[in-house]
Design a protein around this motif. Structure first.
Motif, PDB file in Angstrom:
ATOM      1  N   ARG A  34       0.857  -1.186   0.000  1.00 14.49           N
ATOM      2  CA  ARG A  34       0.000   0.000   0.000  1.00 14.49           C
ATOM      3  C   ARG A  34       0.892   1.234   0.000  1.00 14.49           C
ATOM      4  O   ARG A  34       1.901   1.297   0.715  1.00 14.49           O
ATOM      5  N   THR A  35       0.523   2.223  -0.786  1.00 12.03           N
ATOM      6  CA  THR A  35       1.238   3.495  -0.765  1.00 12.03           C
ATOM      7  C   THR A  35       0.853   4.265   0.495  1.00 12.03           C
ATOM      8  O   THR A  35      -0.119   3.923   1.195  1.00 12.03           O
ATOM      9  N   ALA A  36       1.589   5.322   0.775  1.00 11.44           N
ATOM     10  CA  ALA A  36       1.261   6.155   1.933  1.00 11.44           C
ATOM     11  C   ALA A  36      -0.138   6.746   1.790  1.00 11.44           C
ATOM     12  O   ALA A  36      -0.899   6.810   2.761  1.00 11.44           O
ATOM     13  N   ALA A  37      -0.501   7.153   0.579  1.00 17.86           N
ATOM     14  CA  ALA A  37      -1.838   7.716   0.362  1.00 17.86           C
ATOM     15  C   ALA A  37      -2.920   6.660   0.572  1.00 17.86           C
ATOM     16  O   ALA A  37      -3.979   6.945   1.146  1.00 17.86           O
ATOM     17  N   GLN A  38      -2.664   5.435   0.116  1.00 18.78           N
ATOM     18  CA  GLN A  38      -3.651   4.377   0.308  1.00 18.78           C
ATOM     19  C   GLN A  38      -3.824   4.036   1.778  1.00 18.78           C
ATOM     20  O   GLN A  38      -4.955   3.856   2.259  1.00 18.78           O
ATOM     21  N   LEU A  39      -2.707   3.963   2.515  1.00 19.05           N
ATOM     22  CA  LEU A  39      -2.815   3.700   3.949  1.00 19.05           C
ATOM     23  C   LEU A  39      -3.520   4.842   4.675  1.00 19.05           C
ATOM     24  O   LEU A  39      -4.284   4.608   5.617  1.00 19.05           O
ATOM     25  N   ALA A  40      -3.264   6.083   4.234  1.00 20.11           N
ATOM     26  CA  ALA A  40      -3.948   7.226   4.853  1.00 20.11           C
ATOM     27  C   ALA A  40      -5.456   7.122   4.644  1.00 20.11           C
ATOM     28  O   ALA A  40      -6.240   7.403   5.550  1.00 20.11           O
ATOM     29  N   ALA A  41      -5.863   6.708   3.453  1.00 14.45           N
ATOM     30  CA  ALA A  41      -7.296   6.515   3.183  1.00 14.45           C
ATOM     31  C   ALA A  41      -7.835   5.351   4.002  1.00 14.45           C
ATOM     32  O   ALA A  41      -8.943   5.408   4.543  1.00 14.45           O
ATOM     33  N   ASP A  42      -7.052   4.259   4.098  1.00 21.13           N
ATOM     34  CA  ASP A  42      -7.496   3.088   4.864  1.00 21.13           C
ATOM     35  C   ASP A  42      -7.689   3.415   6.335  1.00 21.13           C
ATOM     36  O   ASP A  42      -8.647   2.955   6.956  1.00 21.13           O
ATOM     37  N   VAL A  43      -6.765   4.208   6.909  1.00 21.04           N
ATOM     38  CA  VAL A  43      -6.782   4.437   8.356  1.00 21.04           C
ATOM     39  C   VAL A  43      -7.591   5.666   8.746  1.00 21.04           C
ATOM     40  O   VAL A  43      -8.337   5.645   9.723  1.00 21.04           O
ATOM     41  N   PHE A  44      -7.461   6.748   7.967  1.00 20.29           N
ATOM     42  CA  PHE A  44      -8.097   8.014   8.340  1.00 20.29           C
ATOM     43  C   PHE A  44      -9.255   8.409   7.429  1.00 20.29           C
ATOM     44  O   PHE A  44      -9.944   9.395   7.713  1.00 20.29           O
ATOM     45  N   GLY A  45      -9.421   7.688   6.328  1.00 19.03           N
ATOM     46  CA  GLY A  45     -10.429   8.101   5.365  1.00 19.03           C
ATOM     47  C   GLY A  45     -10.024   9.344   4.597  1.00 19.03           C
ATOM     48  O   GLY A  45     -10.858   9.980   3.965  1.00 19.03           O
ATOM     49  N   ASP A  46      -8.732   9.680   4.629  1.00 27.12           N
ATOM     50  CA  ASP A  46      -8.240  10.894   3.980  1.00 27.12           C
ATOM     51  C   ASP A  46      -6.868  10.595   3.373  1.00 27.12           C
ATOM     52  O   ASP A  46      -5.873  10.499   4.096  1.00 27.12           O
TER      53      ASP A  46
END
Length: 424
Positions: free
Chosen positions: A347-359
């Motif tokens: 997962r990219t940093a952006a994908q993980l940010a979406a996964d964890v924070f929804g952003d």
């Protein structure tokens, strides 16, 4: 009475005297009284390097992402409580600010009096600013970094004229393991806040920070030694356990050396290491097991077990031919490792940010947390994208009931997994 003594009792008059001294020095005249040697030497460096004393040059600020990256990489992050306790409360009362810069002179943290922070903004003394001596002239961040000792810079002792309304006292902070400069801590404020004891105060807190770093290093080696001792006892032969920077925690069957040179991006397997030649490298908690390559290779693949079955305690256990170790996980790290186990391709940093924070924009936070995870999993985690290494076997232990999966979590991806039956 010299200028320093005068400044303690009559700061405005001392500032006028220093202004005349500075004008004489810049004009090539012999100043009377002579500036302090540390200041005179700094002015000489400025004149030779071409810093303009009449123009306030400001280099570009670092981006918020780069500031965060440097904060995460800086050893000074470990001693922020020491620096804050020793400096911020007094600085705020005395109308000062505490400034912490890295070894490159980049301002990473600022705290203290809000009124003084606003004045610092006007001087460009901002997070991400470059305050090296050869960029902004004689000052309480750049000059201590050059001379490697505490320096107080008062009024017109600043080489650049626009800084003459300011006073600052800075002390270098060095790595107690090898003496390397890791940053500068500085207390600054308006001219009238000058006090002759400020420099000794700042220096004493900087030394407390260095002592704390030494304690943290020794404690980390003790933890690694406790993990490594049974592993080394089982192996026999020649081996050593080192931390992520190569400092030795334990050794068997070979001469002790305090540190070995490790490449910046070390991964498990057969690797050439300076001074040791070909070696077999395996991960240990917060470090590495290193064996000369002529030792037999331990059998068994590296196995990672992510245990999320207990609703109150989450762990990751790494096992291989040399033994196993377990690390207890924070709630956030439990989420991140669960998601990486679910997405083996990464997962990219952006994908993980979406996964964890929804952003997906919250990449700075994700990168900071993944940097912490990699401190104990090291080469078992790849990045770009973040993922478990291909050679590792991954097992995830989850609760019997899907609703029990990381019950604290409100991460969108975990909520989706929790709603599924059976869980991933």
């Amino acid at each position: 009475m010299n200028v320093t003594e005068l400044a303690a009792v009559d700061a405005p008059r001392a500032a006028r005297v220093l202004s005349a001294v500075r004008d004489d020095a810049l004009s090539g005249r012999r100043p009377r009284p002579a500036p302090r040697p540390v200041i005179e030497e700094s002015w000489g460096r400025m004149l030779r390097s071409g810093v303009d004393p009449d123009h306030d040059f400001r280099s570009g600020l670092l981006s918020p992402e780069e500031i965060q990256r440097r904060r995460e990489d800086s050893p000074l992050r470990h001693v922020l409580p020491v620096l804050r306790e020793g400096l911020v409360s007094v600085a705020d009362t005395a109308r000062h600010i505490m400034v912490i810069a890295d070894a490159d002179g980049r301002v990473l943290w600022r705290e203290g009096s809000s009124a003084v922070l606003r004045k610092a903004d006007g001087l460009g003394f901002l997070p991400g600013a470059d305050w090296r001596e050869d960029v902004v002239g004689t000052n309480g961040v750049g000059t201590p970094a050059v001379v490697r000792r505490p320096v107080q810079v008062f009024a017109a002792e600043h080489f650049v004229r626009s800084h003459a309304s300011w006073t600052c006292a800075g002390a270098p902070v060095t790595d107690p393991r090898d003496g390397r400069l890791i940053g500068v801590v500085d207390v600054s404020g308006p001219l009238e806040t000058m006090h002759p004891a400020t420099l000794a105060w700042v220096d004493s807190v900087a030394k407390l920070a260095e002592a704390r770093l030494r304690d943290l290093h020794l404690t980390a080696l003790e933890r690694l030694r406790a993990v490594a001792a049974p592993v080394l006892a089982r192996l026999g032969g020649r081996a050593l356990a080192v931390d992520r920077e190569g400092w030795t925690a334990a050794v068997t069957g070979m001469p002790y050396t305090s540190r070995i040179a490790l490449p910046k991006a070390l991964s498990p397997g057969r690797r050439p290491l300076p001074g040791l030649g070909p070696c077999l490298v395996e991960p240990l908690a917060e470090g590495w097991l290193v064996r000369p390559a002529d030792e037999p290779l331990p059998s068994g693949a590296t196995r990672i077990v992510l245990d999320l079955g207990n609703p109150r305690r989450w762990t990751v256990t790494v096992s291989g031919g040399a033994g196993s170790w377990t690390h207890e996980l924070s709630p956030r790290h439990s989420e991140l490792l669960f998601l990486l186990a679910e997405h083996r391709a990464g997962r990219t940093a952006a994908q993980l940010a979406a996964d964890v924070f929804g952003d997906p924009r919250r990449t700075v936070t994700v990168r900071a947390e993944m940097s912490r995870v990699r401190r104990y999993l090291g080469g078992l985690l790849e990045h770009r994208p973040y993922r478990f290494c291909d050679a590792a076997e991954i097992e995830v232990v989850v609760p019997d009931e899907p609703s029990g999966l990381l019950p604290f979590s409100e991460a969108p991806a975990v909520l989706r997994a929790r709603a599924a039956s059976p869980p991933p």
